[in-house]
Design a protein around this motif. Structure first.
Motif, PDB file in Angstrom:
ATOM      1  N   ILE A 108       0.854  -1.189   0.000  1.00  0.00           N
ATOM      2  CA  ILE A 108       0.000   0.000   0.000  1.00  0.00           C
ATOM      3  C   ILE A 108       0.885   1.232   0.000  1.00  0.00           C
ATOM      4  O   ILE A 108       1.858   1.313   0.752  1.00  0.00           O
ATOM      5  CB  ILE A 108      -0.939  -0.007   1.227  1.00  0.00           C
ATOM      6  N   GLN A 109       0.549   2.193  -0.861  1.00  0.00           N
ATOM      7  CA  GLN A 109       1.333   3.427  -0.936  1.00  0.00           C
ATOM      8  C   GLN A 109       1.025   4.302   0.277  1.00  0.00           C
ATOM      9  O   GLN A 109      -0.140   4.583   0.568  1.00  0.00           O
ATOM     10  CB  GLN A 109       1.015   4.186  -2.221  1.00  0.00           C
ATOM     11  N   GLU A 110       2.077   4.725   0.971  1.00  0.00           N
ATOM     12  CA  GLU A 110       1.911   5.507   2.196  1.00  0.00           C
ATOM     13  C   GLU A 110       1.060   6.746   1.996  1.00  0.00           C
ATOM     14  O   GLU A 110       0.233   7.086   2.838  1.00  0.00           O
ATOM     15  CB  GLU A 110       3.292   5.952   2.724  1.00  0.00           C
ATOM     16  N   GLU A 111       1.273   7.436   0.864  1.00  0.00           N
ATOM     17  CA  GLU A 111       0.551   8.694   0.639  1.00  0.00           C
ATOM     18  C   GLU A 111      -0.897   8.485   0.207  1.00  0.00           C
ATOM     19  O   GLU A 111      -1.698   9.407   0.216  1.00  0.00           O
ATOM     20  CB  GLU A 111       1.288   9.591  -0.367  1.00  0.00           C
ATOM     21  N   TYR A 112      -1.249   7.230  -0.158  1.00  0.00           N
ATOM     22  CA  TYR A 112      -2.614   6.921  -0.596  1.00  0.00           C
ATOM     23  C   TYR A 112      -3.112   5.641   0.084  1.00  0.00           C
ATOM     24  O   TYR A 112      -3.439   4.665  -0.584  1.00  0.00           O
ATOM     25  CB  TYR A 112      -2.668   6.740  -2.111  1.00  0.00           C
ATOM     26  N   PRO A 113      -3.224   5.634   1.409  1.00  0.00           N
ATOM     27  CA  PRO A 113      -3.566   4.383   2.098  1.00  0.00           C
ATOM     28  C   PRO A 113      -4.976   3.874   1.815  1.00  0.00           C
ATOM     29  O   PRO A 113      -5.232   2.679   1.975  1.00  0.00           O
ATOM     30  CB  PRO A 113      -3.402   4.736   3.580  1.00  0.00           C
ATOM     31  N   ASP A 114      -5.893   4.760   1.390  1.00  0.00           N
ATOM     32  CA  ASP A 114      -7.265   4.308   1.148  1.00  0.00           C
ATOM     33  C   ASP A 114      -7.612   4.243  -0.342  1.00  0.00           C
ATOM     34  O   ASP A 114      -8.773   4.117  -0.715  1.00  0.00           O
ATOM     35  CB  ASP A 114      -8.262   5.199   1.894  1.00  0.00           C
ATOM     36  N   HIS A 115      -6.593   4.301  -1.192  1.00  0.00           N
ATOM     37  CA  HIS A 115      -6.817   4.299  -2.648  1.00  0.00           C
ATOM     38  C   HIS A 115      -7.080   2.891  -3.169  1.00  0.00           C
ATOM     39  O   HIS A 115      -6.373   1.944  -2.835  1.00  0.00           O
ATOM     40  CB  HIS A 115      -5.603   4.883  -3.369  1.00  0.00           C
ATOM     41  N   LEU A 116      -8.115   2.775  -3.994  1.00  0.00           N
ATOM     42  CA  LEU A 116      -8.423   1.530  -4.695  1.00  0.00           C
ATOM     43  C   LEU A 116      -8.409   1.809  -6.194  1.00  0.00           C
ATOM     44  O   LEU A 116      -8.679   2.925  -6.638  1.00  0.00           O
ATOM     45  CB  LEU A 116      -9.791   0.991  -4.269  1.00  0.00           C
ATOM     46  N   PHE A 117      -8.122   0.785  -6.966  1.00  0.00           N
ATOM     47  CA  PHE A 117      -7.814   0.913  -8.389  1.00  0.00           C
ATOM     48  C   PHE A 117      -8.720  -0.022  -9.188  1.00  0.00           C
ATOM     49  O   PHE A 117      -8.782  -1.223  -8.921  1.00  0.00           O
ATOM     50  CB  PHE A 117      -6.338   0.535  -8.550  1.00  0.00           C
ATOM     51  N   LEU A 118      -9.432   0.557 -10.161  1.00  0.00           N
ATOM     52  CA  LEU A 118     -10.314  -0.239 -11.015  1.00  0.00           C
ATOM     53  C   LEU A 118      -9.917  -0.026 -12.476  1.00  0.00           C
ATOM     54  O   LEU A 118     -10.406   0.872 -13.154  1.00  0.00           O
ATOM     55  CB  LEU A 118     -11.775   0.164 -10.789  1.00  0.00           C
ATOM     56  N   PRO A 119      -8.981  -0.844 -12.969  1.00  0.00           N
ATOM     57  CA  PRO A 119      -8.586  -0.768 -14.372  1.00  0.00           C
ATOM     58  C   PRO A 119      -9.529  -1.636 -15.207  1.00  0.00           C
ATOM     59  O   PRO A 119      -9.962  -2.699 -14.746  1.00  0.00           O
ATOM     60  CB  PRO A 119      -7.172  -1.350 -14.368  1.00  0.00           C
ATOM     61  N   PHE A 120      -9.853  -1.194 -16.420  1.00  0.00           N
ATOM     62  CA  PHE A 120     -10.737  -2.006 -17.243  1.00  0.00           C
ATOM     63  C   PHE A 120     -10.528  -1.711 -18.726  1.00  0.00           C
ATOM     64  O   PHE A 120      -9.987  -0.674 -19.105  1.00  0.00           O
ATOM     65  CB  PHE A 120     -12.214  -1.770 -16.870  1.00  0.00           C
ATOM     66  N   THR A 121     -10.961  -2.661 -19.525  1.00  0.00           N
ATOM     67  CA  THR A 121     -11.061  -2.458 -20.968  1.00  0.00           C
ATOM     68  C   THR A 121     -12.513  -2.719 -21.349  1.00  0.00           C
ATOM     69  O   THR A 121     -13.267  -3.347 -20.601  1.00  0.00           O
ATOM     70  CB  THR A 121     -10.134  -3.406 -21.758  1.00  0.00           C
ATOM     71  N   ASP A 122     -12.886  -2.216 -22.533  1.00  0.00           N
ATOM     72  CA  ASP A 122     -14.246  -2.430 -23.022  1.00  0.00           C
ATOM     73  C   ASP A 122     -14.213  -2.376 -24.544  1.00  0.00           C
ATOM     74  O   ASP A 122     -13.144  -2.243 -25.146  1.00  0.00           O
ATOM     75  CB  ASP A 122     -15.203  -1.387 -22.426  1.00  0.00           C
TER      76      ASP A 122
END
Length: 191
Positions: A108-122
């Motif tokens: 987990i990145q210290e500066e972004y502890p609550d960040h979640l990532f949703l990568p997608f293609t369509d």
């Protein structure tokens, strides 16, 4: 009264999306915040969007993944970044059931502890959107709800920096996060 209340809510949703889009345009145009260097700015065609469409703001079933696997993501620079599976989301678009995995950086990145990532293609990738896929950012507090649902707003989908610059190391969305519909929402792409 109910009609007025619904109209007011829809106007508020539109203004939130439009505010997000304006902030993204300003981020790229501001010389203090843009991720682009001087040469890249010369070739930059600007940030453009599909028309805002609230059908792409979906309520999804949120299924946490306890002890998720750490997945190596290949990147645009030929390197590897690691993300941990955080949750699955299931939803419908155009009558078709869709599923995506939400990830969290590992570590987990210290500066972004609550960040979640949703990568997608369509089905728009390589046509009207960037061929390498798009991203949506979420925060842990955004997904905490009592009803087991999370809102995914594809109107806030954006291109990774590597869509505009070869200097970045952008994670490539995994095959399991490929949608079999067109997501005509969020950032478009001009070649």
């Amino acid at each position: 009264m109910l009609i007025t209340s619904c109209a007011t809510k829809k106007m508020s949703e539109l203004s939130d999306i439009e505010k997000y889009q304006q902030e993204l345009i300003e981020f790229y145009n501001d010389s203090n915040t843009t991720p682009l260097n001087a040469e890249e700015k010369l070739n930059f065609k600007g940030i453009t969007f599909f028309p805002v469409d609230t059908k792409y703001k979906v309520k999804a079933d949120f299924i946490p993944i306890n002890d998720g696997n750490v997945i190596p993501f290949p990147t645009s620079a030929g390197k590897i970044k690691h993300y941990k599976e955080y949750a699955m989301v299931n939803f419908y678009i155009d009558g078709k059931e869709q599923s995506l995995t939400i990830y969290q950086s590992n570590p987990i990145q210290e500066e972004y502890p609550d960040h979640l990532f949703l990568p997608f293609t369509d089905e728009t990738n390589g046509e009207t959107t960037y061929g390498g896929g798009r991203y949506i950012d979420l925060k842990i507090q955004d997904i905490l709800s009592d009803d087991g649902k999370v809102t995914i707003d594809f109107n806030q989908a954006y291109n990774p920096y590597c869509a505009y610059s070869k200097r970045y190391n952008c994670p490539i969305p995994p095959g399991n996060n490929s949608l079999n519909v067109e997501i005509k929402a969020g950032v478009t792409y001009k070649k």
